[in-house]
Design a protein around this motif. Structure first.
Motif, short mmCIF file in Angstrom:
data_model
loop_
_atom_site.label_atom_id
_atom_site.label_comp_id
_atom_site.label_asym_id
_atom_site.label_seq_id
_atom_site.Cartn_x
_atom_site.Cartn_y
_atom_site.Cartn_z
N ALA A 192 2.39 41.32 62.86
CA ALA A 192 2.02 42.18 61.73
C ALA A 192 3.17 43.07 61.31
N LEU A 193 3.84 43.68 62.29
CA LEU A 193 4.99 44.52 61.96
C LEU A 193 6.16 43.70 61.43
N GLY A 194 6.19 42.42 61.78
CA GLY A 194 7.21 41.54 61.21
C GLY A 194 7.01 41.36 59.71
N VAL A 195 5.77 41.15 59.30
CA VAL A 195 5.47 41.05 57.87
C VAL A 195 5.80 42.37 57.17
N TRP A 196 5.34 43.48 57.77
CA TRP A 196 5.60 44.81 57.22
C TRP A 196 7.10 45.07 57.10
N GLY A 197 7.85 44.67 58.12
CA GLY A 197 9.29 44.88 58.10
C GLY A 197 9.99 44.01 57.08
N SER A 209 11.23 37.30 59.43
CA SER A 209 10.57 38.45 60.05
C SER A 209 9.22 38.13 60.69
N PRO A 210 8.29 37.44 60.01
CA PRO A 210 7.00 37.17 60.65
C PRO A 210 7.13 36.36 61.94
N PHE A 211 8.05 35.38 61.95
CA PHE A 211 8.24 34.57 63.15
C PHE A 211 8.90 35.39 64.26
N SER A 263 8.48 38.15 69.38
CA SER A 263 8.53 39.39 70.16
C SER A 263 7.28 39.56 71.01
N ASP A 264 6.12 39.19 70.45
CA ASP A 264 4.87 39.27 71.19
C ASP A 264 4.89 38.35 72.41
N ARG A 265 5.64 37.24 72.32
CA ARG A 265 5.62 36.25 73.39
C ARG A 265 6.69 36.50 74.46
N VAL A 266 7.91 36.81 74.03
CA VAL A 266 9.02 36.88 74.99
C VAL A 266 9.54 38.30 75.21
N CYS A 301 15.23 39.66 62.47
CA CYS A 301 14.97 39.74 63.91
C CYS A 301 15.02 41.17 64.45
N VAL A 302 15.37 42.14 63.61
CA VAL A 302 15.50 43.52 64.06
C VAL A 302 14.26 44.35 63.75
N ILE A 303 13.74 44.25 62.52
CA ILE A 303 12.72 45.19 62.05
C ILE A 303 11.45 45.13 62.88
N ALA A 304 10.92 43.91 63.09
CA ALA A 304 9.63 43.79 63.80
C ALA A 304 9.71 44.26 65.25
N PRO A 305 10.66 43.76 66.06
CA PRO A 305 10.69 44.23 67.45
C PRO A 305 11.05 45.70 67.57
N LEU A 306 11.86 46.22 66.66
CA LEU A 306 12.21 47.63 66.70
C LEU A 306 10.96 48.49 66.57
N SER A 307 10.12 48.15 65.60
CA SER A 307 8.90 48.92 65.36
C SER A 307 7.86 48.68 66.45
N SER A 308 7.67 47.42 66.84
CA SER A 308 6.63 47.11 67.83
C SER A 308 6.97 47.68 69.20
#
Length: 460
Positions: free
Chosen positions: A135-140, A316-318, A323-326, A372-379
């Motif tokens: 979700a944060l990947g889409v948002w990012g 970003s979504p992927f 990030s959720d998996r690894v 690859c930065v935005i989603a894991p940074l926020s999550s």
């Protein structure tokens, strides 16, 4: 029969569309500055305040509005922000003079400040930990595309419909978001009513205003004595604010210190500021290089930069799901390395005889990195944040990001003034490269937490 109200992805679409408007307006107005000057018969200094005033109000009020969302209800604050932003956009488009336009832009900044921190907070409370990264990947990705597509969309609107449509375009979008808000987002109220810390609001707003103004306007005023006074006053007021907050930790503080006991939140929040500064500091010199050195129009320069946001949008979504998996640290590190390598290659290719097509592959590498930065940074920052404090955490993150962007702009502007234009461009690009390298080293030395998806499987 299922209903769309409360559907996580419908909520995400609504929040992302509202967030898109506010970030788009950080960059879309720049391209309209010459036309606004001619239309309103005014000078550059006054028109530039239409850019600065928006960013200044947004940065100064993020912490306050985020805490208001925690205390009074996040949907209500989001809806209020969308309404204020939409009405102010209409006022901007109808402005008959520079003073009216500057005032309307400041009100636009207020609307953006009200809605922005609610987006991340609502995502955290809507999505379980195992799906939050996606979700944060889409948002990012929406955030990245909005920021980078401003010049392209702005150039199209100015050249086809006139500068006023840079603002009018927000009106139908805002009305749509407002309708979607009441149809799709559940109205979840806080368990108990709290009181807003008014002295804290005054101190934080004054501190952020002084610091942001000094960073934003320092170059324009040649870093005179008043700018240095404001720059020093900001941190002093910030220290007074933190001291005040220390005495209010049991009475609805604006900044709950408990958030910083989580090492992940503390480290990632610092990285959000550094990466925010680096991303803005990279785009500004590249935009000027394409227009001033290669002679591209504003629209063509925007199109030349398009590979980066397009790849980011796709990735970003992927990256969020990965990030959720690894674990977010691995994805974040890969993204930082990709962006840094792409930016370094771009810097080496910025010569007087280069062609816009030369930068396609490096820009795609930068887009891969951003994605690859935005989603894991926020999550990773929000992973362990309790839902009642999600708004405060979001406000802190967004404030740090905004201050980082302002710092990045100030640093890039100052460095570009050194030497010849091309020398200044190269020098300005060293700042984001150094900042991203330092961020990558920090991530490398940070322990990787257990991926949320793994925790979810263990719990089941």
């Amino acid at each position: 029969m299922t209903t769309p109200r409360g559907n996580p992805w419908a909520v995400l679409a609504t929040l992302s569309l509202g967030f898109f408007m506010t970030l788009l307006d950080l960059t879309i107005v720049n391209i309209a500055v010459p036309d606004v000057m001619r239309s309103l018969h005014t000078g550059l200094d006054q028109v530039m305040w239409t850019v600065s005033g928006y960013a200044l109000v947004l940065a100064a009020l993020l912490v306050t509005s985020s805490r208001l969302g925690d205390l009074k209800g996040r949907r209500a604050l989001f809806a209020a922000g969308v309404a204020v932003f939409t009405l102010a956009s209409a006022a901007c488009g109808l402005a008959t003079g520079p003073a009216t336009l500057i005032a309307a832009r400041a009100v636009q900044g207020l609307g953006a400040a009200l809605l922005t921190p609610q987006t991340m907070a609502l995502i955290v409370t809507t999505f379980p930990a195992g799906r939050r990264g996606a979700a944060l990947g889409v948002w990012g990705s929406v955030a990245g595309v909005a920021t980078l597509s401003g010049p392209t969309l702005g150039g199209f609107l100015v050249s086809t419909a006139g500068w006023r449509w840079v603002f009018f375009i927000n009106v139908p979008i805002g009305l749509l978001v407002l309708a979607m808000t009441f149809l799709l987002i559940p109205d979840v109220r806080p368990a108990r009513a709290g009181r807003l810390d008014l002295p804290g609001v005054l101190l934080s707003t004054a501190a952020l205003t002084c610091l942001t103004f000094a960073l934003m306007e320092g170059d324009r005023y040649s870093w005179n004595a008043w700018i240095w006074v404001l720059g020093a006053t900001g941190p002093l007021l910030g220290a007074a604010f933190l001291r005040h907050q220390a005495r209010r930790q049991n009475a609805d503080p604006l900044v709950p210190f408990a958030l910083f006991r989580d090492r992940g939140f503390a480290v990632m929040t610092a990285l959000i500021g550094a990466i925010g500064a680096a991303l803005v500091a990279a785009v500004l010199p590249l935009s000027l290089y394409l227009q001033q050195d290669l002679g591209l129009s504003a629209m063509r320069a925007g199109l030349a930069l398009a590979p980066s946001p397009l790849v980011s949008l796709l990735v970003s979504p992927f990256a969020g799901r990965l990030s959720d998996r690894v674990g977010g640290r691995r994805v974040l590190l890969a993204g930082l390395l990709s962006y840094t390598l792409g930016l370094a290659a771009t810097a080496l290719l910025t010569t007087p005889t280069a062609h816009a097509a030369t930068f396609v592959l490096p820009l795609m590498l930068m887009g891969l990195g951003t994605g690859c930065v935005i989603a894991p940074l926020s999550s990773e920052a929000m992973r362990n944040v309790p839902p009642p404090l999600a708004g405060a955490a979001s406000g802190i993150n967004n404030t740090v990001r905004q201050l980082g962007s302002v710092l990045g702009t100030a640093a890039a502007t100052a460095l570009m003034a050194v030497g010849s234009p091309l020398t200044g461009i190269h020098l300005a690009l060293t700042f984001p490269i150094a900042a991203l390298t330092l961020a990558a080293l920090t991530v490398l030395l940070t322990r990787n937490g257990t991926p949320p998806a793994v925790n979810a499987r263990k719990a089941s």
